[in-house]
Design an enzyme around this catalytic site. Structure first.
Site, PDB file in Angstrom:
ATOM      1  N   LYS A 147       0.121  -9.868   8.947  1.00  0.00           N
ATOM      2  CA  LYS A 147       0.351  -8.451   9.224  1.00  0.00           C
ATOM      3  C   LYS A 147      -0.960  -7.893   9.742  1.00  0.00           C
ATOM      4  O   LYS A 147      -1.968  -7.877   9.025  1.00  0.00           O
ATOM      5  CB  LYS A 147       0.794  -7.700   7.964  1.00  0.00           C
ATOM      6  CG  LYS A 147       0.965  -6.195   8.216  1.00  0.00           C
ATOM      7  CD  LYS A 147       1.306  -5.419   6.949  1.00  0.00           C
ATOM      8  CE  LYS A 147       1.382  -3.918   7.241  1.00  0.00           C
ATOM      9  NZ  LYS A 147       1.642  -3.114   6.010  1.00  0.00           N
ATOM     10  N   TYR A 177      -2.368 -10.226   5.018  1.00  0.00           N
ATOM     11  CA  TYR A 177      -2.470  -8.809   5.382  1.00  0.00           C
ATOM     12  C   TYR A 177      -3.920  -8.510   5.740  1.00  0.00           C
ATOM     13  O   TYR A 177      -4.787  -8.476   4.870  1.00  0.00           O
ATOM     14  CB  TYR A 177      -1.990  -7.940   4.225  1.00  0.00           C
ATOM     15  CG  TYR A 177      -1.885  -6.463   4.529  1.00  0.00           C
ATOM     16  CD1 TYR A 177      -2.007  -5.958   5.815  1.00  0.00           C
ATOM     17  CD2 TYR A 177      -1.641  -5.563   3.499  1.00  0.00           C
ATOM     18  CE1 TYR A 177      -1.901  -4.610   6.080  1.00  0.00           C
ATOM     19  CE2 TYR A 177      -1.521  -4.201   3.750  1.00  0.00           C
ATOM     20  CZ  TYR A 177      -1.658  -3.736   5.037  1.00  0.00           C
ATOM     21  OH  TYR A 177      -1.541  -2.393   5.286  1.00  0.00           O
ATOM     22  N   ILE A 198       5.850  -4.279  10.183  1.00  0.00           N
ATOM     23  CA  ILE A 198       5.934  -3.856   8.784  1.00  0.00           C
ATOM     24  C   ILE A 198       5.467  -2.412   8.783  1.00  0.00           C
ATOM     25  O   ILE A 198       4.272  -2.133   8.853  1.00  0.00           O
ATOM     26  CB  ILE A 198       5.085  -4.740   7.858  1.00  0.00           C
ATOM     27  CG1 ILE A 198       5.545  -6.199   7.956  1.00  0.00           C
ATOM     28  CG2 ILE A 198       5.170  -4.245   6.410  1.00  0.00           C
ATOM     29  CD1 ILE A 198       4.671  -7.180   7.197  1.00  0.00           C
ATOM     30  N   TYR A 215     -12.740  -4.138  -2.140  1.00  0.00           N
ATOM     31  CA  TYR A 215     -13.842  -3.656  -2.972  1.00  0.00           C
ATOM     32  C   TYR A 215     -14.908  -4.724  -3.220  1.00  0.00           C
ATOM     33  O   TYR A 215     -16.101  -4.468  -3.096  1.00  0.00           O
ATOM     34  CB  TYR A 215     -13.332  -3.103  -4.316  1.00  0.00           C
ATOM     35  CG  TYR A 215     -14.422  -2.435  -5.137  1.00  0.00           C
ATOM     36  CD1 TYR A 215     -14.918  -1.188  -4.774  1.00  0.00           C
ATOM     37  CD2 TYR A 215     -14.978  -3.055  -6.253  1.00  0.00           C
ATOM     38  CE1 TYR A 215     -15.932  -0.582  -5.491  1.00  0.00           C
ATOM     39  CE2 TYR A 215     -15.986  -2.451  -6.978  1.00  0.00           C
ATOM     40  CZ  TYR A 215     -16.467  -1.223  -6.609  1.00  0.00           C
ATOM     41  OH  TYR A 215     -17.471  -0.633  -7.319  1.00  0.00           O
ATOM     42  N   ARG A 271      -9.084  -0.682   4.946  1.00  0.00           N
ATOM     43  CA  ARG A 271      -8.878  -0.444   3.515  1.00  0.00           C
ATOM     44  C   ARG A 271      -9.655  -1.423   2.638  1.00  0.00           C
ATOM     45  O   ARG A 271     -10.067  -1.075   1.537  1.00  0.00           O
ATOM     46  CB  ARG A 271      -7.386  -0.539   3.172  1.00  0.00           C
ATOM     47  CG  ARG A 271      -6.568   0.655   3.631  1.00  0.00           C
ATOM     48  CD  ARG A 271      -5.137   0.560   3.131  1.00  0.00           C
ATOM     49  NE  ARG A 271      -4.334   1.705   3.548  1.00  0.00           N
ATOM     50  CZ  ARG A 271      -4.250   2.853   2.883  1.00  0.00           C
ATOM     51  NH1 ARG A 271      -4.918   3.015   1.759  1.00  0.00           N
ATOM     52  NH2 ARG A 271      -3.489   3.831   3.337  1.00  0.00           N
ATOM     53  N   THR A 286       0.825  -1.202   0.000  1.00  0.00           N
ATOM     54  CA  THR A 286       0.000   0.000   0.000  1.00  0.00           C
ATOM     55  C   THR A 286       0.859   1.252   0.000  1.00  0.00           C
ATOM     56  O   THR A 286       0.632   2.180  -0.787  1.00  0.00           O
ATOM     57  CB  THR A 286      -0.904   0.011   1.247  1.00  0.00           C
ATOM     58  OG1 THR A 286      -1.661  -1.197   1.292  1.00  0.00           O
ATOM     59  CG2 THR A 286      -1.846   1.191   1.222  1.00  0.00           C
ATOM     60  N   THR A 287       1.870   1.287   0.865  1.00  0.00           N
ATOM     61  CA  THR A 287       2.737   2.457   0.972  1.00  0.00           C
ATOM     62  C   THR A 287       3.547   2.660  -0.298  1.00  0.00           C
ATOM     63  O   THR A 287       3.937   3.791  -0.614  1.00  0.00           O
ATOM     64  CB  THR A 287       3.670   2.301   2.185  1.00  0.00           C
ATOM     65  OG1 THR A 287       2.878   2.001   3.337  1.00  0.00           O
ATOM     66  CG2 THR A 287       4.480   3.550   2.438  1.00  0.00           C
TER      67      THR A 287
END
Length: 324
Positions: free
Chosen positions: A166, A138, A206, A112, A143, A49-50
């Site tokens: 994570k 994750y 992380i 989504y 999100r 994501t980052t």
């Protein structure tokens, strides 16, 4: 890092440095990876994501793995993040990542689509079946729209390739319960909660803020490993205003690039649309938090020169979107 932990403990969720027109700055990527490894990171998560995975093309994602492996040269593990909300696409992407030399994969919950737990279970299993690489799940419902529920995590823990989670859910009682009932490793996925996660048995982190300051996270990990809570707590407290600067006012990617550019460590703070640089009032809030940072190892904010004009807006790259 032991043979039972193929990922490392101080993992950086790497930003992807870009030029002012939004193309990947490959020399900048190499420099940034080398910087964070030299400062104490033993794992790098590229294309997460980052790293702006949503607006990277698949060839860019694969090249980031290749560049990461070359620069790390055995000093840190290279984990490929991101994935896809299309199971077939995720499988192909991780297969190519394995061929490119990735040491592990981090699979995000399909976003989504909002699948049921049965769909999440099937997605993770099929992707984990597709490579021989160790897997980090994750879990970030803020999100993706859906959590990986406790019962699903227990079932996924039986897969031989799925070794870790994570956690960006922040349910510490659930983390403790899973740790008691499985062999899964946990990595803190929330910068503000790194020490609390470690205190109840997490393996590592992380992190986003570790793009700027890997050294104090190395201090925290080493202190916890040694049973020295006082040293770990002192480093945690020093990091608090920096974490607030990074994680509170704008998306973490935007804030990290703004700060790294102000420190002269990347050439441009540019992000790709729909992300945009901080507005004036947001930049002012970030800078106010930076003024409270003191004594963090490896970061000298006396030389901080933020450039709000350079950060303004966002870029449209020449090649659009994620391609198959």
């Amino acid at each position: 890092m032991t043979s039972e932990n193929p990922f490392g403990q101080v993992l950086v969720a790497l930003v992807t440095p870009m030029t002012a027109d939004g193309e990947v700055d490959w020399p900048g990527v190499e420099k940034h990876i080398d910087d964070v490894i030299t400062a104490g990171a033993d794992g790098i998560v590229v294309t997460g994501t980052t790293g702006e995975t949503s607006t990277l093309t698949d060839p860019e994602k694969i090249r980031l793995v290749e560049v990461g492996k070359d620069v790390a040269a055995g000093r840190a593990k290279i984990i490929t993040g991101g994935g896809s909300n299309e199971t077939a696409h995720a499988i192909e992407l991780y297969k190519h990542s394995e061929q490119a030399g990735a040491d592990g994969i981090m699979i995000v919950t399909p976003y989504y689509n909002k699948p049921t737990q049965a769909g999440i279970l099937t997605h993770f299993r099929l992707v984990a079946d597709a490579t021989d690489l160790p897997v980090i799940l994750y879990d970030i419902p803020g999100r993706t729209g859906v959590p990986i529920k406790y019962e699903t995590i227990l079932r996924l823990a039986k897969h031989p390739n799925i070794l870790a989670v994570k956690d960006a859910k922040g349910d510490f009682s659930e983390v403790s319960r899973v740790l008691n009932q499985t062999d899964l490793m946990y990595f803190s996925g929330d910068d503000a909660n790194v020490l609390p996660h470690l205190a109840i048995g997490a393996t590592g982190l992380i992190g986003v803020t570790s793009n700027i300051a890997p050294a104090p996270y190395r201090q925290i990990i080493d202190a916890v490993n040694a049973g020295d809570l006082a040293t770990a707590t002192a480093a945690h407290r020093q990091l608090e205003p920096l974490v607030r600067a990074v994680m509170t006012h704008v998306p973490g990617t935007v804030a990290v690039k703004y700060i790294l550019h102000g420190l002269g460590r990347i050439a441009s703070p540019r992000v790709r649309l729909p992300l945009v640089g901080p507005e004036e009032w947001e930049a002012a809030l970030i800078e106010d938090e930076i003024d409270l940072v003191q004594g963090i190892a490896g970061v000298d904010f006396h030389n901080f020169r933020p450039d709000r004009n350079a950060a303004a807006g966002g870029a449209l790259p020449k090649v659009a979107g994620t391609t198959r």
